[in-house]
Design a protein around this motif. Sequence first.
Motif, PDB file in Angstrom:
ATOM      1  N   LEU A   1      19.322 -10.925 -31.049  1.00 48.40           N
ATOM      2  CA  LEU A   1      20.643 -10.657 -31.913  1.00 48.40           C
ATOM      3  C   LEU A   1      20.010  -9.723 -33.012  1.00 48.40           C
ATOM      4  N   SER A   2      21.251  -8.746 -32.916  1.00 44.94           N
ATOM      5  CA  SER A   2      21.134  -7.491 -33.901  1.00 44.94           C
ATOM      6  C   SER A   2      22.225  -7.409 -34.744  1.00 44.94           C
ATOM      7  N   PHE A   3      22.042  -6.706 -35.910  1.00 38.45           N
ATOM      8  CA  PHE A   3      23.174  -6.373 -36.697  1.00 38.45           C
ATOM      9  C   PHE A   3      23.456  -4.821 -36.833  1.00 38.45           C
ATOM     10  N   TYR A   4      24.541  -4.446 -37.134  1.00 36.38           N
ATOM     11  CA  TYR A   4      25.039  -2.999 -37.163  1.00 36.38           C
ATOM     12  C   TYR A   4      25.890  -2.814 -38.436  1.00 36.38           C
ATOM     13  N   ILE A   5      25.589  -2.086 -39.308  1.00 33.71           N
ATOM     14  CA  ILE A   5      26.567  -1.668 -40.346  1.00 33.71           C
ATOM     15  C   ILE A   5      26.831  -0.013 -40.567  1.00 33.71           C
ATOM     16  N   PRO A   6      27.994   0.505 -39.920  1.00 32.02           N
ATOM     17  CA  PRO A   6      28.101   1.902 -40.108  1.00 32.02           C
ATOM     18  C   PRO A   6      28.146   2.605 -41.230  1.00 32.02           C
ATOM     19  N   ASN A   7      27.532   3.843 -41.254  1.00 36.22           N
ATOM     20  CA  ASN A   7      27.511   4.828 -42.140  1.00 36.22           C
ATOM     21  C   ASN A   7      28.483   5.375 -42.729  1.00 36.22           C
ATOM     22  N   ARG A   8      28.977   4.960 -43.892  1.00 40.57           N
ATOM     23  CA  ARG A   8      30.394   5.325 -44.380  1.00 40.57           C
ATOM     24  C   ARG A   8      30.644   6.801 -44.081  1.00 40.57           C
ATOM     25  N   HIS A   9      29.814   7.710 -44.479  1.00 41.08           N
ATOM     26  CA  HIS A   9      29.626   9.195 -44.678  1.00 41.08           C
ATOM     27  C   HIS A   9      29.433   9.690 -43.396  1.00 41.08           C
ATOM     28  N   LEU A  10      28.724   9.125 -42.216  1.00 39.75           N
ATOM     29  CA  LEU A  10      28.840   9.685 -41.123  1.00 39.75           C
ATOM     30  C   LEU A  10      29.836   9.165 -40.151  1.00 39.75           C
ATOM     31  N   GLU A  11      30.210   7.816 -39.905  1.00 39.79           N
ATOM     32  CA  GLU A  11      30.920   7.313 -39.063  1.00 39.79           C
ATOM     33  C   GLU A  11      32.141   6.849 -39.661  1.00 39.79           C
ATOM     34  N   GLY A  12      32.423   6.712 -40.798  1.00 40.82           N
ATOM     35  CA  GLY A  12      33.681   6.225 -41.351  1.00 40.82           C
ATOM     36  C   GLY A  12      33.855   4.760 -41.122  1.00 40.82           C
ATOM     37  N   TYR A  13      35.189   4.295 -41.387  1.00 37.66           N
ATOM     38  CA  TYR A  13      35.512   2.841 -41.606  1.00 37.66           C
ATOM     39  C   TYR A  13      35.897   2.496 -40.106  1.00 37.66           C
ATOM     40  N   GLY A  14      35.499   1.019 -39.620  1.00 33.20           N
ATOM     41  CA  GLY A  14      35.713   0.482 -38.510  1.00 33.20           C
ATOM     42  C   GLY A  14      34.596   0.580 -37.545  1.00 33.20           C
ATOM     43  N   ILE A  15      34.985   0.259 -36.331  1.00 33.27           N
ATOM     44  CA  ILE A  15      34.183   0.095 -35.035  1.00 33.27           C
ATOM     45  C   ILE A  15      34.122   1.859 -34.685  1.00 33.27           C
ATOM     46  N   SER A  16      32.896   2.257 -34.869  1.00 37.00           N
ATOM     47  CA  SER A  16      32.803   3.768 -34.617  1.00 37.00           C
ATOM     48  C   SER A  16      31.965   4.151 -33.005  1.00 37.00           C
ATOM     49  N   GLU A  17      32.424   5.189 -32.664  1.00 40.56           N
ATOM     50  CA  GLU A  17      31.905   5.614 -31.277  1.00 40.56           C
ATOM     51  C   GLU A  17      30.195   5.615 -31.124  1.00 40.56           C
ATOM     52  N   LYS A  18      29.700   6.068 -32.492  1.00 40.27           N
ATOM     53  CA  LYS A  18      28.117   5.934 -32.498  1.00 40.27           C
ATOM     54  C   LYS A  18      27.594   4.447 -32.397  1.00 40.27           C
ATOM     55  N   GLY A  19      28.364   3.673 -33.209  1.00 37.17           N
ATOM     56  CA  GLY A  19      28.152   2.333 -32.988  1.00 37.17           C
ATOM     57  C   GLY A  19      27.959   1.828 -31.603  1.00 37.17           C
ATOM     58  N   ILE A  20      29.132   1.709 -30.794  1.00 36.31           N
ATOM     59  CA  ILE A  20      29.281   1.615 -29.407  1.00 36.31           C
ATOM     60  C   ILE A  20      28.373   1.988 -28.676  1.00 36.31           C
ATOM     61  N   MET A  21      28.003   3.383 -28.962  1.00 39.65           N
ATOM     62  CA  MET A  21      27.083   4.140 -28.108  1.00 39.65           C
ATOM     63  C   MET A  21      25.454   3.449 -28.468  1.00 39.65           C
ATOM     64  N   TRP A  22      25.273   2.943 -29.601  1.00 41.75           N
ATOM     65  CA  TRP A  22      23.972   2.492 -30.034  1.00 41.75           C
ATOM     66  C   TRP A  22      23.749   1.089 -29.234  1.00 41.75           C
ATOM     67  N   ALA A  23      25.178   0.388 -29.483  1.00 50.66           N
ATOM     68  CA  ALA A  23      24.985  -0.947 -28.585  1.00 50.66           C
ATOM     69  C   ALA A  23      24.808  -0.705 -27.190  1.00 50.66           C
ATOM     70  N   SER A  24      25.432   0.208 -26.529  1.00 51.92           N
ATOM     71  CA  SER A  24      25.149   0.532 -24.883  1.00 51.92           C
ATOM     72  C   SER A  24      23.688   0.742 -24.596  1.00 51.92           C
ATOM     73  N   GLU A  25      23.047   1.625 -25.675  1.00 54.98           N
ATOM     74  CA  GLU A  25      21.759   2.023 -25.202  1.00 54.98           C
ATOM     75  C   GLU A  25      20.839   0.990 -25.679  1.00 54.98           C
ATOM     76  N   ASN A  26      21.123   0.133 -26.498  1.00 51.40           N
ATOM     77  CA  ASN A  26      20.300  -1.104 -26.652  1.00 51.40           C
ATOM     78  C   ASN A  26      20.573  -2.307 -25.832  1.00 51.40           C
ATOM     79  N   GLY A  27      21.251  -2.092 -24.952  1.00 52.81           N
ATOM     80  CA  GLY A  27      21.741  -3.464 -23.871  1.00 52.81           C
ATOM     81  C   GLY A  27      22.493  -4.604 -24.496  1.00 52.81           C
ATOM     82  N   ILE A  28      23.339  -4.236 -25.431  1.00 50.95           N
ATOM     83  CA  ILE A  28      24.208  -5.116 -25.926  1.00 50.95           C
ATOM     84  C   ILE A  28      25.346  -5.642 -25.011  1.00 50.95           C
ATOM     85  N   LYS A  29      25.551  -6.785 -24.950  1.00 45.54           N
ATOM     86  CA  LYS A  29      26.650  -7.106 -24.013  1.00 45.54           C
ATOM     87  C   LYS A  29      27.811  -7.752 -24.724  1.00 45.54           C
TER      88      LYS A  29
END
Length: 568
Positions: free
Chosen positions: A109-137
């Motif tokens: 189990l991991s947690f992810y909080i986007p950076n307001r200044h770099l990613e903005g509100y909501g589910i971000s592309e960076k967050g999705i790519m981080w999940a993919s790179e870390n094997g999140i299903k």
Amino acid sequence: MEKIWVYKDAPEEKKTQEILPLVANNKIVATLLLQRGYDTEEKIKNFLSPNISHLHDPFLMKDMHKAVCRIEQSILHDENILVYGDYDVDGTTAVFLVYKFLHSYHQKLSFYIPNRHLEGYGISEKGIMWASENGIKLIIALDCGIKSVDKVSLANSLGIDIIICDHHIPDDVLPNAIAILNPKQSECPYPYKELTGCGIGLKLVHAFSLKNDIYEGEVLQHLYAVAISICADIVPITGENRVITALGIEQIQNNPPTAIRMLKKVLGLEHKKINVTDIVFGISPIINAPGRISNADIIIKLLLSDDEEECFQFAKEMNAENKERRSIEKIMSGEAISLIENDATLQAAHSTVLFQEHWNKGVVGIVASRCIEKYYRPTIILTESNGKLVGSGRSIKDFDLYNAIEECKDFLQQFGGHSHAAGLTLEKQHFHSFAKKFEEIVQRNKKPYLLFPKVEIDMVIPFHDNFLSLFQNLSQMAPFGPSNMRPTFASTFVQAKNVTLLKNAHIKMFITQARETNVGYNAIAFGMLHVYEAIRSGAYFHIAYSFEKSDFSPHIPIELHIKDIKID
């Protein structure tokens, strides 16, 4: 600014008499309950005695079975799960609650909080790519995601399923998520629609616990986190929210976890009886600050920690960031007010839409609220981020900000929120077109009676010597907040003595109602310098006020907090 006093209608005397036995024959409390819609024995008992049994079955929520089964599948197949949430109080408390609960049953189990200044509100592309790179299903998205159609599609293309737990207003087209938990979506039979994102997270883990025969206390021990989210997000404190807030504040008061205990220590609230106001103006701003100034990960680390020294250091660091936030906010608010004061067009407008490229993205919502305090009208404050304009809006009573912004969607890249608060993103070249359209919509919909702030008066009462008893009787109606505000009373023809000015802005005084009785009470009127001289001269005046516990006078244990003054 002039305020309009609006007097609530008194209920029928017959109905008042009927419910008097339910409230120890207190006619004022009976009147207040009827005015707020509590007109049957069942409603009154449930309101005055909030109980965990009043919470609804979480499986009444649309897609709940799908969500629980998908989590069970991840646990069964030992998949990596990511708990993803917004950077504000609601989002971070939701991430903490779901992560803390699931971690007892699943280690990947991991947690992810986007950076307001770099990613903005909501589910971000960076967050999705981080999940993919870390094997999140599986991603469990909390307090966000209901508008993330493209981001959910991206996740799906990478073999990642998403469960959305959001309370914001949905669009007609919903993301292709494995499950969407949102009572506001169409065809959702869940009976209470005003849960926070954290509240929906609570429902998710509660449903999981019920299906897997887990002791209910494992879920309910975290009600304090949901209570904080409710207070911070300014949602109605009615129904389930009232139950959760009442029981959650009780946990914060009597049995707080280490993290909350250290936050109380930093705030000097260790020995104070906690109420909604303490959370709204004390605990919440500290939890919000890291997401506004830097990165919100520290909030999750604080809430997950049981180490007293570590929690104290985290709390001090967050408090320092909150002080920095206040400093930034003061500067930005001053600049925003100055822009309006020096522009005749802005002064005459029915709305406020301001943009400065150097403004801090994390503070624009607060600045919008400060502008409304001075210029009572719907307000949107924008700054520049990654080449685009991003910002937050705040509204006035009885004006639906979300609907107004939705009418401007042709100029927007994205938007979301509620009737009273919203966020938005647009291209720079559309700023003037958007501001013009928004002003037209506000002019068209803003009725004359909305031009001034209102003070809603529950009833007019004379001064008498048992206000303390009344205050104690009213306390059973707490917790107070939106849709159950602290009762506001009016008293007429009062006079003041011992009048002093605090910080050249606030009036402290002792008030008597000589025409009725010589009984008097300490009172404070915040930001009412404009009536100081009249009051000090001995003029009669009328007051709208609420009762508060006094922390300064042991001989008079309550004081009046004055909401408005009208000189006779």
